[in-house]
Design an enzyme around this catalytic site. Structure first.
Site, PDB file in Angstrom:
ATOM      1  N   CYS A  45      31.311  54.286  26.030  1.00 20.28           N
ATOM      2  CA  CYS A  45      32.295  55.323  26.312  1.00 20.28           C
ATOM      3  C   CYS A  45      31.590  56.649  26.085  1.00 20.28           C
ATOM      4  O   CYS A  45      31.347  57.035  24.944  1.00 20.28           O
ATOM      5  CB  CYS A  45      33.521  55.198  25.416  1.00 20.28           C
ATOM      6  SG  CYS A  45      34.707  56.543  25.664  1.00 20.28           S
TER       7      CYS A  45
ATOM      8  N   CYS B 289      33.990  59.454  24.250  1.00 18.93           N
ATOM      9  CA  CYS B 289      34.380  59.325  22.840  1.00 18.93           C
ATOM     10  C   CYS B 289      33.838  58.000  22.309  1.00 18.93           C
ATOM     11  O   CYS B 289      32.632  57.873  22.122  1.00 18.93           O
ATOM     12  CB  CYS B 289      35.898  59.448  22.670  1.00 18.93           C
ATOM     13  SG  CYS B 289      36.857  58.585  23.915  1.00 18.93           S
ATOM     14  N   SER B 290      34.672  57.046  22.041  1.00 21.61           N
ATOM     15  CA  SER B 290      34.197  55.739  21.565  1.00 21.61           C
ATOM     16  C   SER B 290      35.204  54.648  21.888  1.00 21.61           C
ATOM     17  O   SER B 290      35.473  53.785  21.068  1.00 21.61           O
ATOM     18  CB  SER B 290      33.897  55.775  20.070  1.00 21.61           C
ATOM     19  OG  SER B 290      35.060  56.084  19.321  1.00 21.61           O
ATOM     20  N   CYS B 291      35.756  54.724  23.105  1.00 22.60           N
ATOM     21  CA  CYS B 291      36.708  53.702  23.525  1.00 22.60           C
ATOM     22  C   CYS B 291      36.065  52.319  23.435  1.00 22.60           C
ATOM     23  O   CYS B 291      34.911  52.125  23.815  1.00 22.60           O
ATOM     24  CB  CYS B 291      37.156  53.948  24.965  1.00 22.60           C
ATOM     25  SG  CYS B 291      37.947  55.544  25.180  1.00 22.60           S
TER      26      CYS B 291
END
Lengths: 225, 99
Positions: free
Chosen positions: A124, A127-129
């Site tokens: 991602c 962000c950090s999906c």
């Protein structure tokens, strides 16, 4: 405690590209982290106002941290042994995981299958999906700027640093989960596992193989069924 | 109704947009192919500011050749690809694109 992939923990690897951060590095130390201050302020205020209790929050974090690779491994092991389930997992993943008592909430799951010609890797960049409902909290390196920036730009270099070298005859397919979908990689079933039970197969499925930075473990790694 | 279908060639627009957006910079002005119509979702650009996110927007999974995204400096196989989801209002038909 270390979130580094096994291939890095003992390896004093050479730094050929000094200007590159390693994909497994968390944020560099020493930077002020306003987000921590903000989180604490928000959390204390919400608890003070009675929106939720401190124990409720603790229990929610505990539940999230308790998730690991076991559930994802069971899903993959079933797909490896049951062609009908595998087809369902690839075509109607939400329905497939409901058989395991899972719901994803507002995000939809999408399962991408590794084959002899395509290797999938998930990132991602924004962000950090991450498929937290299934896999829990992502490892620190997955959230690092280095991983998020380099995986889309030079996925084969990133994979090589994780110890996975793929021939140019294979397609490396990056999945940038920028929106409402979350991705799980269905790794290839290792050779030499004919006749193995689902339980034994599940032991071969690592978290890293579900993200796509590694393949599933080989039978020699776990000593057979 | 969704504007694009699986197989359509589309280009990611590069329009100036202030506020929250989920179309990364690296994919702007690149042309790819629709591989899946992912459905209708609440608009995250509105949700981020407390709005309802309605009317919803159609989300597409697009596939790009890495060579098309990064050019000759891409150090991988010609067959390498990248899949990314982009909302409909960020897309235009590739045939209409002005380079």
């Amino acid at each position: 405690m270390s979130d580094l992939p096994n291939s890095f923990q003992d390896d004093p690897h050479e730094h050929r590209h000094h200007h590159h951060d390693h994909p497994h590095d968390p944020e560099p130390p020493g930077l002020p982290d306003d987000s921590l201050v903000l989180e604490r302020a928000l959390r204390e205020l919400l608890i003070e106002k009675g929106v939720f209790g401190a124990d409720e929050l603790r229990a929610a974090v505990e539940a999230m941290e308790a998730r690991g690779e076991a559930l994802g491994a069971r899903i993959v092991a079933r797909a490896w042994t049951d062609p009908a389930f595998e087809a369902l997992l690839l075509n109607s993943p939400m329905e497939a995981i409901s058989a395991f008592g899972l719901t994803m909430g507002v995000n939809e799951l999408h399962v991408v299958e590794n084959t002899n010609s395509v290797h999938n890797i998930v990132v991602c960049t924004l962000c950090s999906c991450y498929p937290r409902t299934i896999l829990g909290i992502p490892p620190a390196w997955y959230k690092s700027r280095a991983y998020r920036a380099r995986t889309v730009r030079e996925p084969r270099a990133v994979l090589a640093e994780f110890g996975l070298l793929l021939p140019d005859t294979m397609e490396v397919r990056v999945h940038d989960s920028t929106a409402d979908l979350r991705y799980l990689v269905l790794p290839r079933r290792p050779e030499g596992t004919d006749g193995w039970s689902e339980e034994a197969l599940a032991l071969l499925v690592s978290r890293d193989s579900l993200i796509g930075v590694a393949e599933a473990r080989r039978p020699s790694a776990v000593g057979g069924p | 109704m969704s504007r694009f279908a699986v197989g359509d060639r589309v280009r990611v627009r590069d329009h100036v947009h202030t506020g929250h957006r989920r179309t990364p910079l690296y994919i702007r002005r690149r042309t790819g192919e629709v591989v899946r119509v992912a459905g209708c979702f609440l608009n995250p650009e509105q949700l981020a500011y407390g709005s309802t996110g309605l009317p919803g927007v159609t989300l597409y999974r697009l596939r790009f050749a890495q060579r098309a995204v990064w050019g000759d400096s891409y150090a991988g196989a010609d067959a390498d690809t990248i899949d990314i989801e982009v909302y409909e209002h960020w897309l235009e038909p590739a045939a209409e694109a002005v380079t």
